[in-house]
Design a protein around this motif. Structure first.
Motif, PDB file in Angstrom:
ATOM      1  N   LYS A  34      46.322  34.242  46.642  1.00 11.10           N
ATOM      2  CA  LYS A  34      46.162  33.013  45.856  1.00 11.10           C
ATOM      3  C   LYS A  34      44.904  33.067  44.993  1.00 11.10           C
ATOM      4  CE  LYS A  34      48.969  29.801  48.444  1.00 11.10           C
ATOM      5  NZ  LYS A  34      49.040  28.485  49.081  1.00 11.10           N
ATOM      6  N   THR A  35      43.833  33.632  45.519  1.00 11.09           N
ATOM      7  CA  THR A  35      42.612  33.763  44.714  1.00 11.09           C
ATOM      8  C   THR A  35      42.875  34.685  43.531  1.00 11.09           C
ATOM      9  OG1 THR A  35      41.175  33.360  46.617  1.00 11.09           O
ATOM     10  CG2 THR A  35      40.195  34.480  44.724  1.00 11.09           C
ATOM     11  N   GLN A  36      43.577  35.785  43.765  1.00 12.99           N
ATOM     12  CA  GLN A  36      43.907  36.700  42.670  1.00 12.99           C
ATOM     13  C   GLN A  36      44.715  35.981  41.594  1.00 12.99           C
ATOM     14  OE1 GLN A  36      45.638  40.449  43.928  1.00 12.99           O
ATOM     15  NE2 GLN A  36      44.439  40.383  45.807  1.00 12.99           N
ATOM     16  N   MET A  37      45.682  35.147  42.021  1.00 11.08           N
ATOM     17  CA  MET A  37      46.493  34.418  41.043  1.00 11.08           C
ATOM     18  C   MET A  37      45.651  33.451  40.228  1.00 11.08           C
ATOM     19  SD  MET A  37      50.169  33.573  42.690  1.00 11.08           S
ATOM     20  CE  MET A  37      50.336  34.137  44.363  1.00 11.08           C
ATOM     21  N   LEU A  38      44.649  32.825  40.844  1.00 13.63           N
ATOM     22  CA  LEU A  38      43.801  31.870  40.124  1.00 13.63           C
ATOM     23  C   LEU A  38      42.853  32.548  39.147  1.00 13.63           C
ATOM     24  CD1 LEU A  38      42.633  29.137  42.664  1.00 13.63           C
ATOM     25  CD2 LEU A  38      44.109  28.855  40.687  1.00 13.63           C
ATOM     26  N   VAL A  39      42.269  33.679  39.541  1.00 16.40           N
ATOM     27  CA  VAL A  39      41.219  34.283  38.720  1.00 16.40           C
ATOM     28  C   VAL A  39      41.734  35.292  37.702  1.00 16.40           C
ATOM     29  CG1 VAL A  39      39.504  33.943  40.538  1.00 16.40           C
ATOM     30  CG2 VAL A  39      40.627  36.158  40.334  1.00 16.40           C
ATOM     31  N   ASN A  40      42.966  35.777  37.840  1.00 13.34           N
ATOM     32  CA  ASN A  40      43.451  36.816  36.928  1.00 13.34           C
ATOM     33  C   ASN A  40      43.689  36.357  35.497  1.00 13.34           C
ATOM     34  OD1 ASN A  40      43.141  38.964  38.624  1.00 13.34           O
ATOM     35  ND2 ASN A  40      45.231  38.925  39.379  1.00 13.34           N
ATOM     36  N   PRO A  41      44.281  35.186  35.247  1.00 13.46           N
ATOM     37  CA  PRO A  41      44.405  34.797  33.831  1.00 13.46           C
ATOM     38  C   PRO A  41      43.028  34.537  33.234  1.00 13.46           C
ATOM     39  CG  PRO A  41      45.774  33.393  35.240  1.00 13.46           C
ATOM     40  CD  PRO A  41      44.901  34.218  36.139  1.00 13.46           C
ATOM     41  N   LEU A 129      51.598  27.436  42.887  1.00 14.86           N
ATOM     42  CA  LEU A 129      50.706  28.435  42.315  1.00 14.86           C
ATOM     43  C   LEU A 129      51.457  29.747  42.230  1.00 14.86           C
ATOM     44  CD1 LEU A 129      47.996  29.445  41.262  1.00 14.86           C
ATOM     45  CD2 LEU A 129      47.277  29.774  43.637  1.00 14.86           C
ATOM     46  N   THR A 130      51.682  30.193  40.991  1.00 11.38           N
ATOM     47  CA  THR A 130      52.282  31.495  40.733  1.00 11.38           C
ATOM     48  C   THR A 130      51.393  32.188  39.714  1.00 11.38           C
ATOM     49  OG1 THR A 130      53.647  30.782  38.860  1.00 11.38           O
ATOM     50  CG2 THR A 130      54.612  30.532  41.078  1.00 11.38           C
ATOM     51  N   GLU A 131      51.778  33.368  39.294  1.00 13.23           N
ATOM     52  CA  GLU A 131      50.982  34.064  38.279  1.00 13.23           C
ATOM     53  C   GLU A 131      51.041  33.359  36.933  1.00 13.23           C
ATOM     54  OE1 GLU A 131      52.421  38.073  38.372  1.00 13.23           O
ATOM     55  OE2 GLU A 131      51.287  38.537  40.187  1.00 13.23           O
ATOM     56  N   GLU A 132      52.085  32.548  36.703  1.00 13.84           N
ATOM     57  CA  GLU A 132      52.248  31.855  35.420  1.00 13.84           C
ATOM     58  C   GLU A 132      51.953  30.368  35.481  1.00 13.84           C
ATOM     59  OE1 GLU A 132      55.148  33.581  36.649  1.00 13.84           O
ATOM     60  OE2 GLU A 132      54.512  35.444  35.737  1.00 13.84           O
ATOM     61  N   ASP A 133      52.129  29.726  36.633  1.00 17.43           N
ATOM     62  CA  ASP A 133      52.034  28.271  36.749  1.00 17.43           C
ATOM     63  C   ASP A 133      51.089  27.854  37.868  1.00 17.43           C
ATOM     64  OD1 ASP A 133      54.086  27.630  34.743  1.00 17.43           O
ATOM     65  OD2 ASP A 133      55.477  28.490  36.201  1.00 17.43           O
ATOM     66  N   PHE A 134      50.356  26.787  37.604  1.00 12.61           N
ATOM     67  CA  PHE A 134      49.424  26.211  38.569  1.00 12.61           C
ATOM     68  C   PHE A 134      49.589  24.701  38.455  1.00 12.61           C
ATOM     69  CE2 PHE A 134      44.720  25.046  39.138  1.00 12.61           C
ATOM     70  CZ  PHE A 134      44.822  24.967  40.514  1.00 12.61           C
ATOM     71  N   ALA A 154      50.018  20.046  35.387  1.00 10.27           N
ATOM     72  CA  ALA A 154      50.574  21.390  35.376  1.00 10.27           C
ATOM     73  C   ALA A 154      49.802  22.221  34.364  1.00 10.27           C
ATOM     74  CB  ALA A 154      52.055  21.340  35.007  1.00 10.27           C
ATOM     75  N   PHE A 155      49.449  23.432  34.768  1.00 14.88           N
ATOM     76  CA  PHE A 155      48.746  24.374  33.913  1.00 14.88           C
ATOM     77  C   PHE A 155      49.594  25.638  33.749  1.00 14.88           C
ATOM     78  CE2 PHE A 155      45.446  21.950  36.068  1.00 14.88           C
ATOM     79  CZ  PHE A 155      44.539  21.667  35.075  1.00 14.88           C
ATOM     80  N   GLU A 156      49.431  26.286  32.596  1.00 14.58           N
ATOM     81  CA  GLU A 156      50.073  27.576  32.363  1.00 14.58           C
ATOM     82  C   GLU A 156      48.988  28.630  32.182  1.00 14.58           C
ATOM     83  OE1 GLU A 156      52.453  26.952  28.854  1.00 14.58           O
ATOM     84  OE2 GLU A 156      54.187  26.341  30.057  1.00 14.58           O
ATOM     85  N   ALA A 157      49.279  29.837  32.670  1.00 16.82           N
ATOM     86  CA  ALA A 157      48.325  30.931  32.522  1.00 16.82           C
ATOM     87  C   ALA A 157      48.158  31.263  31.054  1.00 16.82           C
ATOM     88  CB  ALA A 157      48.813  32.153  33.296  1.00 16.82           C
ATOM     89  N   LYS A 158      46.925  31.468  30.645  1.00 14.81           N
ATOM     90  CA  LYS A 158      46.609  31.826  29.268  1.00 14.81           C
ATOM     91  C   LYS A 158      45.894  33.166  29.299  1.00 14.81           C
ATOM     92  CE  LYS A 158      43.888  30.083  25.405  1.00 14.81           C
ATOM     93  NZ  LYS A 158      42.959  29.045  24.976  1.00 14.81           N
ATOM     94  N   GLU A 159      46.424  34.125  28.596  1.00 10.86           N
ATOM     95  CA  GLU A 159      45.807  35.467  28.608  1.00 10.86           C
ATOM     96  C   GLU A 159      44.816  35.644  27.492  1.00 10.86           C
ATOM     97  OE1 GLU A 159      46.134  37.556  31.130  1.00 10.86           O
ATOM     98  OE2 GLU A 159      47.503  36.145  32.028  1.00 10.86           O
TER      99      GLU A 159
END
Length: 159
Positions: A34-41, A129-134, A154-159
């Motif tokens: 879960k930490t990886q999913m939060l900090v990666n984007p 919490l996924t790699e794309e959605d929080f 709802a948040f979306e991952a932004k690269e």
């Protein structure tokens, strides 16, 4: 005899020199999934803000009298060191600061996050919490005709 003394002195010097090397640093503890999913984007961008009836888990649009459009361009950045940065984007709400910083921390089951900034701690529940959605339940409610409804962001991952 001088050769043996010199050889002995060089050996002691070499052993002493290698014994003074710095110890290897402790490796960092691996990050939870879960930490990886939060900090990666690079950041999380607001995708939607809705209301949820906690009893029925039904979602509703926010009534027009509650103008929350200023939140639509907000972003949130999590760092693996436990710091976060929230940006209000270009559409500021009231007299909000452009950015705020603080710390974040999961609870023991990683189902909630506590954000702590200059205003104090604020806990939110993680709904997804996924790699794309929080998606989080803010803990704040808005009174409506059918009762108090929970604000969900709802948040979306932004690269």
């Amino acid at each position: 005899m001088k050769k043996i003394t010199l050889l002995f002195a060089l050996t002691v010097f070499a052993l002493g020199f290698t014994a003074c090397e710095k110890d290897d640093e402790e490796p960092e503890a691996p990050l939870s999934i879960k930490t990886q999913m939060l900090v990666n984007p690079s950041s999380w961008e607001t995708a939607a803000i809705v209301l949820m009836d906690t009893e029925t888990e039904e979602f509703y649009e926010i009534p027009e009298e509650f103008d929350l459009d200023c939140f639509n361009d907000n972003t949130l950045k999590f760092n693996k060191n436990g710091n976060f940065e929230a940006s209000e984007g270009s559409d500021l709400c009231d007299d909000e600061e452009q950015t705020s910083t603080g710390t974040w921390k999961f609870n023991s089951s990683e189902t909630k996050i506590t954000f702590t900034d200059e205003e104090g701690p604020d806990e939110v529940e993680i709904l997804e919490l996924t790699e794309e959605d929080f998606i989080i339940a803010s803990g704040e409610t808005i009174p409506t005709e059918i009762g108090d409804l929970l604000i969900v962001i709802a948040f979306e991952a932004k690269e």
